[in-house]
Write an enzyme that holds these catalytic residues in place. Structure first.
Site, PDB file in Angstrom:
ATOM      1  CE1 TYR A 276     -16.575  10.647 -16.104  1.00  0.00           C
ATOM      2  CE2 TYR A 276     -16.146  10.713 -13.751  1.00  0.00           C
ATOM      3  CZ  TYR A 276     -16.451   9.996 -14.893  1.00  0.00           C
ATOM      4  OH  TYR A 276     -16.621   8.646 -14.815  1.00  0.00           O
TER       5      TYR A 276
ATOM      6  NE  ARG B  31      -2.857   0.441   3.398  1.00  0.00           N
ATOM      7  CZ  ARG B  31      -2.101   0.629   4.486  1.00  0.00           C
ATOM      8  NH1 ARG B  31      -1.329   1.703   4.589  1.00  0.00           N
ATOM      9  NH2 ARG B  31      -2.104  -0.253   5.454  1.00  0.00           N
TER      10      ARG B  31
ATOM     11  CE  LYS C 147     -12.504   7.344 -18.137  1.00  0.00           C
ATOM     12  NZ  LYS C 147     -12.911   8.610 -17.559  1.00  0.00           N
TER      13      LYS C 147
ATOM     14  CG  ASP D 243      -9.977  15.634 -14.927  1.00  0.00           C
ATOM     15  OD1 ASP D 243      -9.259  15.036 -15.759  1.00  0.00           O
ATOM     16  OD2 ASP D 243     -11.026  15.146 -14.466  1.00  0.00           O
TER      17      ASP D 243
HETATM   18  C1  LIG Z   1     -13.362   9.031 -16.242  1.00  0.00           C
HETATM   19  C2  LIG Z   1     -13.062  10.383 -15.752  1.00  0.00           C
HETATM   20  C3  LIG Z   1     -12.826  10.622 -14.384  1.00  0.00           C
HETATM   21  C4  LIG Z   1     -12.961   9.534 -13.332  1.00  0.00           C
HETATM   22  O1  LIG Z   1     -11.995   8.551 -13.502  1.00  0.00           O
HETATM   23  P1  LIG Z   1     -12.226   6.991 -13.103  1.00  0.00           P
HETATM   24  O2  LIG Z   1     -10.950   6.368 -13.521  1.00  0.00           O
HETATM   25  O3  LIG Z   1     -13.412   6.526 -13.879  1.00  0.00           O
HETATM   26  O4  LIG Z   1     -12.460   6.965 -11.636  1.00  0.00           O
HETATM   27  C5  LIG Z   1     -12.507  11.911 -13.996  1.00  0.00           C
HETATM   28  N1  LIG Z   1     -12.420  12.911 -14.906  1.00  0.00           N
HETATM   29  C6  LIG Z   1     -12.642  12.711 -16.214  1.00  0.00           C
HETATM   30  C7  LIG Z   1     -12.531  13.864 -17.158  1.00  0.00           C
HETATM   31  C8  LIG Z   1     -12.972  11.454 -16.686  1.00  0.00           C
HETATM   32  O5  LIG Z   1     -13.211  11.274 -17.988  1.00  0.00           O
END
Ligand SMILES: *Cc1c(COP(=O)(O)O)cnc(C)c1O
Length: 381
Positions: free
Chosen positions: A98, A46, A195, A170
């Site tokens: 998001y 961890r 992603k 983000d």
């Molecule tokens: C998918 C996404 C998230 C969240 O990420 P997870 O890996 O699904 O927890 C946050 N911000 C954006 C822009 C996203 O596309």
């Protein structure tokens, strides 16, 4: 070192014990100690794991940061950032966030006394109006999901710095191939590595990158104390994904541009949202802060009927109807009923997420096949 080299070599060494060129998957929870506290830098997975550590260093390299942290999901990474705050602290965030981020902020952290203001961050005067002595963080998402609005990171940073407010970006949609928020003055870069960074729709993971040692130490403390880490196998997969990030992104951008232009000329399409169009309200900012315009394209159908949008996504064959984005395969989604279903209808429509809006994540397939697929699905309405 240039970006395209960093994705492959940045901060990476061959495995010191065997010379393995690819990092081994250290599938272990714990590490032998010679005597209490006498170990080789790892105690418990961890707290730290060599495969994850290699990935965290790679994250830092590609975002031009000094410290990287990997989490079990993008939301776990965001969760760690908000845990830097205290009850009574205030956050200013993009209003078309998001959906999962909005849910985390409003349904989890508001309970603990953190106050969130959602504003259109493209209007910097609105930011200044919301700032008070309790404002500790500005949360930026750019391009936004799914409207593909662009926030000028440099202007947000300029305002935040006057008040010693942290700026987190983000960077999931853009990836460091397109924009490097830390170079523009942001303090924290966040990713859903699920992603584009992973890029193959086979892992759920989150990432944070920072430059400042003090901030990194606080986040490492939260990562270990809250424990939302990712496993060694997932770390290996994302490391493998990163190595082709630049070639994948190049093709995502090329295909995204072709798809956007095709849709814009289609009689059954009402509006196309893609920052590469000169008519896009923030096109000039996109041109300034991004190297290209990405693979995400949203559009609405003529007449704004939900049934039409549903018919299109049901009939697309190469664009799989699924949550998520950023993989090599093309995906489509209907935000109003899928990713953004957790946002109340009135709030959702105010930001442009109408019932007929369709979001496309253009993959890296042959563009002629993607266009043909869109053409046949639009012919069904
Ligand atoms: C998918 C996404 C998230 C969240 O990420 P997870 O890996 O699904 O927890 C946050 N911000 C954006 C822009 C996203 O596309």
């Amino acid at each position: 070192m240039k970006f395209n080299t960093k994705t492959i070599h940045g901060n990476q060494k061959h495995d010191p014990s065997t010379g393995a060129v690819m990092p081994p998957i250290y599938q272990t929870s714990t590490y032998a100690q010679k005597s209490p506290g006498d170990h080789k830098g790892f105690e418990y997975s961890r707290t730290g794991n060599p495969t994850r550590h290699t990935l965290e260093n790679a994250f830092a390299s590609i975002e031009n940061g000094s410290y990287g942290l990997a989490f079990g999901s993008g939301l776990a990474a965001i969760d760690a950032v908000i845990k830097l705050l205290q009850p009574g602290d205030e956050v200013i965030a993009t209003n078309d966030l998001y959906g999962g981020t909005y849910r985390l902020f409003t349904q989890i952290f508001e309970k603990y006394g953190i106050i969130f203001h959602f504003v259109g961050l493209d209007n910097t005067t609105v930011i200044s109006e919301k700032i008070n002595k309790n404002t500790k963080l500005i949360w930026v998402e750019t391009p936004t999901n799914p409207m593909l609005n662009i926030v000028d990171i440099t202007s947000v940073v300029a305002i935040a710095k006057q008040h010693s407010i942290l700026v987190a970006v983000d960077n999931t949609f853009a990836t460091p191939y397109l924009q490097q928020p830390l170079d523009l003055g942001a303090d924290i870069v966040m990713h859903s590595a699920t992603k584009y960074l992973g890029g193959h729709s086979d892992v759920v993971m989150g990432a944070l990158v920072v430059k400042d040692k003090g901030l990194a130490d606080k986040l490492y403390f939260i990562q270990n104390a809250s424990g939302a880490v990712c496993g060694p196998m997932d770390s290996f997969l994302v490391l493998r994904g990163l190595k082709t990030l630049h070639v994948r992104m190049q093709r995502h951008c090329e295909n995204g541009a072709e798809v956007a232009h095709f849709l814009a000329s289609h009689p059954k399409v009402e509006k196309v949202f893609w920052p590469g169009f000169e008519s896009h309200p923030n096109h000039h900012i996109a041109k300034k802060q991004m190297n290209d315009f990405g693979g995400m394209v949203s559009f609405s159908t003529k007449g704004n009927r939900k049934e039409d949008a549903i018919k299109v996504v049901e009939n697309l064959k190469l664009f799989t109807l699924a949550e998520s984005l950023g993989g090599v395969e093309s995906l489509c989604g209907h935000p109003a009923t899928m990713t953004h279903a957790s946002i109340p209808k009135a709030a959702r429509e105010k930001t442009g997420v109408t019932d007929s809006l369709i979001r496309l994540s253009t993959g890296i397939e042959a563009i002629s096949d993607l266009i043909e697929d869109l053409n046949q699905a639009l012919a069904k309405i």
